[in-house]
Design a protein around this motif. Structure first.
Motif, PDB file in Angstrom:
ATOM      1  N   LEU A  83     -25.389  15.128  -7.830  1.00 15.89           N
ATOM      2  CA  LEU A  83     -24.282  15.081  -7.375  1.00 15.89           C
ATOM      3  C   LEU A  83     -23.620  16.545  -7.182  1.00 15.89           C
ATOM      4  CD1 LEU A  83     -22.746  12.371 -10.056  1.00 15.89           C
ATOM      5  CD2 LEU A  83     -23.340  12.167  -7.885  1.00 15.89           C
ATOM      6  N   THR A  84     -22.772  16.692  -6.389  1.00 24.17           N
ATOM      7  CA  THR A  84     -22.227  18.072  -5.924  1.00 24.17           C
ATOM      8  C   THR A  84     -20.470  17.923  -6.179  1.00 24.17           C
ATOM      9  OG1 THR A  84     -22.030  17.633  -3.733  1.00 24.17           O
ATOM     10  CG2 THR A  84     -24.014  18.582  -4.433  1.00 24.17           C
ATOM     11  N   LEU A  85     -19.918  18.896  -6.108  1.00 25.64           N
ATOM     12  CA  LEU A  85     -18.354  18.875  -6.077  1.00 25.64           C
ATOM     13  C   LEU A  85     -17.931  17.985  -4.738  1.00 25.64           C
ATOM     14  CD1 LEU A  85     -17.266  22.440  -6.971  1.00 25.64           C
ATOM     15  CD2 LEU A  85     -17.296  20.351  -8.427  1.00 25.64           C
ATOM     16  N   ALA A  86     -18.499  17.816  -3.855  1.00 22.87           N
ATOM     17  CA  ALA A  86     -18.209  17.316  -2.733  1.00 22.87           C
ATOM     18  C   ALA A  86     -18.106  15.813  -3.093  1.00 22.87           C
ATOM     19  CB  ALA A  86     -19.144  17.562  -1.553  1.00 22.87           C
ATOM     20  N   THR A  87     -18.858  15.345  -4.017  1.00 22.44           N
ATOM     21  CA  THR A  87     -18.975  13.959  -4.620  1.00 22.44           C
ATOM     22  C   THR A  87     -17.552  13.475  -5.060  1.00 22.44           C
ATOM     23  OG1 THR A  87     -21.365  14.184  -4.848  1.00 22.44           O
ATOM     24  CG2 THR A  87     -20.256  12.262  -5.805  1.00 22.44           C
ATOM     25  N   PHE A  88     -16.912  14.284  -5.686  1.00 24.51           N
ATOM     26  CA  PHE A  88     -15.695  13.850  -6.437  1.00 24.51           C
ATOM     27  C   PHE A  88     -14.599  13.764  -5.185  1.00 24.51           C
ATOM     28  CE2 PHE A  88     -17.905  16.500  -9.610  1.00 24.51           C
ATOM     29  CZ  PHE A  88     -17.804  15.551 -10.604  1.00 24.51           C
ATOM     30  N   PRO A  89     -13.898  12.748  -5.628  1.00 26.30           N
ATOM     31  CA  PRO A  89     -12.799  12.348  -4.755  1.00 26.30           C
ATOM     32  C   PRO A  89     -11.619  13.530  -4.120  1.00 26.30           C
ATOM     33  CG  PRO A  89     -12.735  10.889  -6.431  1.00 26.30           C
ATOM     34  CD  PRO A  89     -13.678  11.979  -6.878  1.00 26.30           C
ATOM     35  N   SER A  90     -11.545  13.703  -2.843  1.00 30.42           N
ATOM     36  CA  SER A  90     -10.813  14.605  -2.421  1.00 30.42           C
ATOM     37  C   SER A  90      -9.307  14.460  -2.422  1.00 30.42           C
ATOM     38  CB  SER A  90     -11.181  15.011  -1.080  1.00 30.42           C
ATOM     39  OG  SER A  90     -11.316  13.999  -0.218  1.00 30.42           O
ATOM     40  N   CYS A  91      -8.594  15.120  -1.711  1.00 35.14           N
ATOM     41  CA  CYS A  91      -7.184  15.007  -1.670  1.00 35.14           C
ATOM     42  C   CYS A  91      -6.737  14.190  -0.255  1.00 35.14           C
ATOM     43  CB  CYS A  91      -6.267  16.490  -1.758  1.00 35.14           C
ATOM     44  SG  CYS A  91      -6.326  17.233  -3.224  1.00 35.14           S
ATOM     45  N   ARG A  92      -5.867  13.414  -0.276  1.00 32.08           N
ATOM     46  CA  ARG A  92      -5.230  12.780   0.779  1.00 32.08           C
ATOM     47  C   ARG A  92      -4.886  13.729   2.022  1.00 32.08           C
ATOM     48  NH1 ARG A  92      -4.695   7.459  -1.260  1.00 32.08           N
ATOM     49  NH2 ARG A  92      -6.940   6.783  -1.050  1.00 32.08           N
ATOM     50  N   CYS A  93      -4.813  13.341   3.092  1.00 31.07           N
ATOM     51  CA  CYS A  93      -4.688  14.429   4.242  1.00 31.07           C
ATOM     52  C   CYS A  93      -3.005  14.248   4.309  1.00 31.07           C
ATOM     53  CB  CYS A  93      -5.344  14.102   5.323  1.00 31.07           C
ATOM     54  SG  CYS A  93      -5.354  15.213   6.678  1.00 31.07           S
ATOM     55  N   VAL A  94      -2.418  15.329   4.557  1.00 31.75           N
ATOM     56  CA  VAL A  94      -1.046  15.323   4.888  1.00 31.75           C
ATOM     57  C   VAL A  94      -0.513  16.335   5.889  1.00 31.75           C
ATOM     58  CG1 VAL A  94      -0.171  14.767   2.490  1.00 31.75           C
ATOM     59  CG2 VAL A  94      -0.352  17.205   3.212  1.00 31.75           C
ATOM     60  N   TYR A  95       0.561  16.204   6.366  1.00 31.84           N
ATOM     61  CA  TYR A  95       0.957  16.667   7.713  1.00 31.84           C
ATOM     62  C   TYR A  95       0.885  18.358   7.400  1.00 31.84           C
ATOM     63  CZ  TYR A  95       3.820  18.554  11.724  1.00 31.84           C
ATOM     64  OH  TYR A  95       4.162  19.558  12.542  1.00 31.84           O
ATOM     65  N   VAL A 121      -6.858   4.588   6.446  1.00 32.85           N
ATOM     66  CA  VAL A 121      -8.035   4.485   5.534  1.00 32.85           C
ATOM     67  C   VAL A 121      -9.207   5.434   6.331  1.00 32.85           C
ATOM     68  CG1 VAL A 121     -10.157   3.289   5.105  1.00 32.85           C
ATOM     69  CG2 VAL A 121      -7.816   2.322   4.446  1.00 32.85           C
ATOM     70  N   LYS A 122      -9.291   5.338   7.752  1.00 26.69           N
ATOM     71  CA  LYS A 122     -10.095   5.921   8.451  1.00 26.69           C
ATOM     72  C   LYS A 122      -9.968   7.606   8.454  1.00 26.69           C
ATOM     73  CE  LYS A 122     -11.721   6.674  13.288  1.00 26.69           C
ATOM     74  NZ  LYS A 122     -11.854   6.079  14.644  1.00 26.69           N
ATOM     75  N   TYR A 123      -8.782   8.160   8.498  1.00 23.76           N
ATOM     76  CA  TYR A 123      -8.348   9.406   8.439  1.00 23.76           C
ATOM     77  C   TYR A 123      -7.979   9.928   6.874  1.00 23.76           C
ATOM     78  CZ  TYR A 123      -8.781   9.025  13.236  1.00 23.76           C
ATOM     79  OH  TYR A 123      -9.531   9.046  14.781  1.00 23.76           O
ATOM     80  N   ASP A 124      -7.961   9.062   5.916  1.00 30.48           N
ATOM     81  CA  ASP A 124      -7.615   9.538   4.684  1.00 30.48           C
ATOM     82  C   ASP A 124      -6.389  10.084   4.445  1.00 30.48           C
ATOM     83  OD1 ASP A 124      -8.154   9.157   2.007  1.00 30.48           O
ATOM     84  OD2 ASP A 124      -9.239  11.226   1.935  1.00 30.48           O
ATOM     85  N   VAL A 125      -5.272   9.442   5.081  1.00 24.67           N
ATOM     86  CA  VAL A 125      -4.036  10.022   5.267  1.00 24.67           C
ATOM     87  C   VAL A 125      -3.129   9.555   3.974  1.00 24.67           C
ATOM     88  CG1 VAL A 125      -4.032  10.636   7.847  1.00 24.67           C
ATOM     89  CG2 VAL A 125      -3.050   8.487   7.025  1.00 24.67           C
ATOM     90  N   ARG A 126      -2.049  10.362   3.627  1.00 21.78           N
ATOM     91  CA  ARG A 126      -1.276   9.791   2.652  1.00 21.78           C
ATOM     92  C   ARG A 126      -0.265   8.646   3.221  1.00 21.78           C
ATOM     93  NH1 ARG A 126       1.858  11.220  -1.861  1.00 21.78           N
ATOM     94  NH2 ARG A 126       2.975   9.195  -2.532  1.00 21.78           N
ATOM     95  N   LEU A 127      -0.311   7.562   2.701  1.00 25.22           N
ATOM     96  CA  LEU A 127       0.328   6.382   3.151  1.00 25.22           C
ATOM     97  C   LEU A 127       1.736   6.017   2.436  1.00 25.22           C
ATOM     98  CD1 LEU A 127       0.035   3.814   5.465  1.00 25.22           C
ATOM     99  CD2 LEU A 127      -0.310   2.707   3.504  1.00 25.22           C
ATOM    100  N   VAL A 128       2.760   5.839   2.729  1.00 29.07           N
ATOM    101  CA  VAL A 128       3.893   5.002   2.183  1.00 29.07           C
ATOM    102  C   VAL A 128       4.195   3.775   2.958  1.00 29.07           C
ATOM    103  CG1 VAL A 128       4.608   7.204   0.875  1.00 29.07           C
ATOM    104  CG2 VAL A 128       5.635   6.561   3.128  1.00 29.07           C
ATOM    105  N   VAL A 129       4.897   3.042   2.084  1.00 26.96           N
ATOM    106  CA  VAL A 129       5.500   1.720   2.598  1.00 26.96           C
ATOM    107  C   VAL A 129       6.993   1.916   2.333  1.00 26.96           C
ATOM    108  CG1 VAL A 129       5.377  -0.703   2.800  1.00 26.96           C
ATOM    109  CG2 VAL A 129       3.302   0.474   2.135  1.00 26.96           C
ATOM    110  N   LYS A 130       7.884   1.716   3.563  1.00 26.79           N
ATOM    111  CA  LYS A 130       9.043   1.742   3.311  1.00 26.79           C
ATOM    112  C   LYS A 130       9.808   0.448   4.054  1.00 26.79           C
ATOM    113  CE  LYS A 130      13.274   4.295   4.404  1.00 26.79           C
ATOM    114  NZ  LYS A 130      14.043   3.396   5.267  1.00 26.79           N
ATOM    115  N   ASN A 131      10.536  -0.155   3.295  1.00 26.91           N
ATOM    116  CA  ASN A 131      11.418  -1.528   3.812  1.00 26.91           C
ATOM    117  C   ASN A 131      12.848  -0.912   4.236  1.00 26.91           C
ATOM    118  OD1 ASN A 131      12.590  -3.861   4.595  1.00 26.91           O
ATOM    119  ND2 ASN A 131      11.861  -4.917   2.677  1.00 26.91           N
ATOM    120  N   THR A 132      13.674  -0.878   3.184  1.00 31.48           N
ATOM    121  CA  THR A 132      15.231  -0.631   3.218  1.00 31.48           C
ATOM    122  C   THR A 132      15.143   0.745   2.604  1.00 31.48           C
ATOM    123  OG1 THR A 132      15.840  -1.644   1.239  1.00 31.48           O
ATOM    124  CG2 THR A 132      15.823  -2.970   3.045  1.00 31.48           C
TER     125      THR A 132
END
Length: 570
Positions: A15-27, A143-154
């Motif tokens: 295991l390496t540090l790369a194994t640990f979950p990374s941060c989500r990609c944001v703008y 999921v493919k680009y591991d971006v931060r996702l939010v869901v908005k209705n109103t």
């Protein structure tokens, strides 16, 4: 030695540090998808990509060459206008972003503040979803680009779950399909299991849902807000969903027959008591933006009923007199609940108002329930109290709702709420202590529990079990002017925290309503979800293997940092 052994295990497992979950990609990150990749996504969608802007952006020449925001003044507090803007939140403080050094990135409608219009926490790009395929494409892209996702209705959200800085948004507001079926059979159910039901797309708002049900001579358990602007098939029901009709028919989640949802895997599921019953259980109260993206909800409907109502208002120049009146009102709520009343109220040191209703009620029942309280109030008029009472009768619940429950202003101001579910025992034994805590600040209460809500098995749905012992859902809040500093806002938050603590101490075994609550609750897992939390967490992990859906104080959010962008691994 234990630390050395653990390190050796990591090495032996390669295991390496790369194994640990990374941060989500944001703008702004290097990993943020390219224009070409977004164009490829757009080619799969029914609508062009959207580029949300904060609600105040129209006042700035960069977004509107005229720089004229006079029209905005007229619509600023209109909840339906806010819902129609992909970047607007009901409470615009959730459009802002506070950096750790105390500076605030925001876009204020008041241009005289001299603050540049910033994006704040408003997502920068997203999908205007009109159907399941749009949502599936958006989820697969996230999921493919591991971006931060939010869901908005109103955007009617007091925890800011509809926004995130630099995020990619799925906007479900335009999914407006409504289907009525007097003999609805849930998928996978035996043919004899039928419901008189209505199916609402994710973007349907309560004013639209009520009108559709009324056209069929039916009513349904739903929310009350100015203009009926709250979403009827989104966060409202996913958090539990309370209503003036709840004491008669149960919470929103108690009236759901079926849901459809898109998971982080891209799967589209129909869930009910026969198919994926564990997910159906969790989504009925386990919190919005957590398990997947809701695409529709099917609710039971009921025959239309007349309503008897009692409107009461009081004013006092002496806070002690108002305290006395409020204490008595709190004390009699268990009896009012047992008699079938429900509704809404508000109070301060100088005023009190409530509108209570009883489906199929009569004038005789109104007099029997409220006579002693009105006499109590009249006896205080010699001490400066003034009161107004008004009996109301409407032929249908829809008429009562339209006349008395859908008016007013739907925010547009910087607001944070605190809340507490108040059990019967507290009202019976500690109404004075409760009033002493609450009355110095402006408060509102939703008299929407008790009755049928208390008679339903607490384990029948994932909603907080504290609802089953409560009679009242209390809310109180803080507000501040646009342009306030972080220090000023923090001072207001300290006031909110103090009230929350006082209510926790008074009702230690109760909780709060996830949809109308504070970001600063201690032990939020128990406060919002009670003993159901471990089961909700297991279901979350099962159905969201990518950990895509993360919201403030939602199930599983403890696995992430304060911005909900990076997983914790320690």
């Amino acid at each position: 030695m234990k630390l050395l052994a653990a390190f050796s295990l990591l090495v032996s497992s390669k295991l390496t540090l790369a194994t640990f979950p990374s941060c989500r990609c944001v703008y702004g990150d290097k990993c943020w998808p390219s224009a070409t990749q977004f164009t490829q996504l757009e080619s799969k969608l029914s609508q062009p990509l959207i580029y949300p802007r904060p609600s105040g952006a129209v006042c700035y020449p960069t977004s509107n060459p005229s720089g004229n925001c006079s029209g905005l003044v007229d619509t600023w507090t209109d909840g339906n206008w806010r819902a129609d803007q992909p970047g607007a939140m009901e409470a615009p403080n959730f459009e802002t972003y506070a950096f750790k050094n105390g500076t605030i990135d925001a876009c204020y409608a008041n241009v005289t503040l001299g603050v540049p219009c910033g994006q704040g926490s408003v997502p920068v790009i997203g999908v205007d979803a009109r159907g399941v395929a749009d949502i599936q494409a958006a989820v697969q892209f996230a999921v493919k680009y591991d971006v931060r996702l939010v869901v908005k209705n109103t955007g009617h959200d007091y925890l800011g779950r509809s926004a995130a800085r630099g995020a990619f948004v799925v906007w479900t507001h335009n999914m407006k399909n409504i289907t009525y079926n007097a003999s609805f059979v849930p998928q996978g159910a035996p043919s004899h299991e039928t419901y008189n039901a209505i199916t609402l797309g994710a973007g349907v708002q309560w004013h639209e849902a009520y009108a559709a049900a009324n056209a069929q001579g039916r009513i349904m358990v739903g929310g009350a807000s100015a203009g009926g602007s709250v979403g009827a098939a989104g966060g409202w029901v996913l958090g539990g969903g309370h209503s003036a009709l709840s004491p008669t028919y149960g919470l929103g989640v108690d009236n759901v027959v079926e849901m459809t949802v898109v998971l982080s895997t891209g799967e589209y599921l129909t869930v009910n008591s026969h198919q994926h019953p564990d997910l159906f259980w969790a989504m009925r109260g386990g919190g919005g933006g957590t398990y997947g993206i809701l695409t529709s909800v099917t609710y039971r409907t009921y025959p239309s009923l007349p309503v008897q109502a009692a409107l009461f208002s009081a004013n006092a120049t002496n806070p002690t007199v108002m305290n006395t009146l409020m204490t008595e009102l709190m004390r009699i709520h268990p009896a009012l609940s047992d008699a079938g009343w429900s509704g809404y109220g508000s109070a301060s040191n100088s005023s009190l108002f409530f509108a209570y209703m009883k489906p199929n009620g009569t004038v005789a029942q109104l007099n029997e329930s409220f006579h002693s309280f009105v006499v109590f109030a009249q006896n205080l008029t010699s001490q400066g109290l003034s009161i107004v009472t008004k009996p109301v009768y409407e032929d249908t619940w829809y008429e009562f709702y339209s006349t008395y429950l859908s008016g007013g202003v739907e925010n547009g101001g910087n607001t944070m709420l605190g809340s507490r579910l108040i059990p019967r025992e507290t009202l019976e034994k500690n109404s004075k202590e409760l009033t002493n805590i609450l009355l110095p600040i402006n408060l509102s209460w939703n008299f929407v529990a008790g009755g049928k809500v208390s008679k339903i098995d607490p384990n029948s749905a994932g909603v907080n079990p504290a609802w089953r012992k409560a009679i009242i859902h209390l809310t109180f809040g803080i507000a501040w002017p646009f342009g306030a500093s972080s220090q000023e806002i923090d001072g207001m938050i300290d006031i909110l925290k103090a009230k929350e603590k006082a209510l926790r101490d008074l009702t230690p075994e109760s909780g709060a309503y996830f949809n109308e609550a504070s970001l600063y609750e201690e032990n939020w897992q128990y406060t919002f979800f009670g003993t159901h939390y471990p089961a909700l967490k297991a279901i979350k992990d099962k159905y969201d293997p990518h950990g895509l859906f993360v919201v403030a104080e939602g199930v599983g959010s403890e696995d992430w940092d304060s911005d909900l962008n990076c997983r914790k691994w320690w």
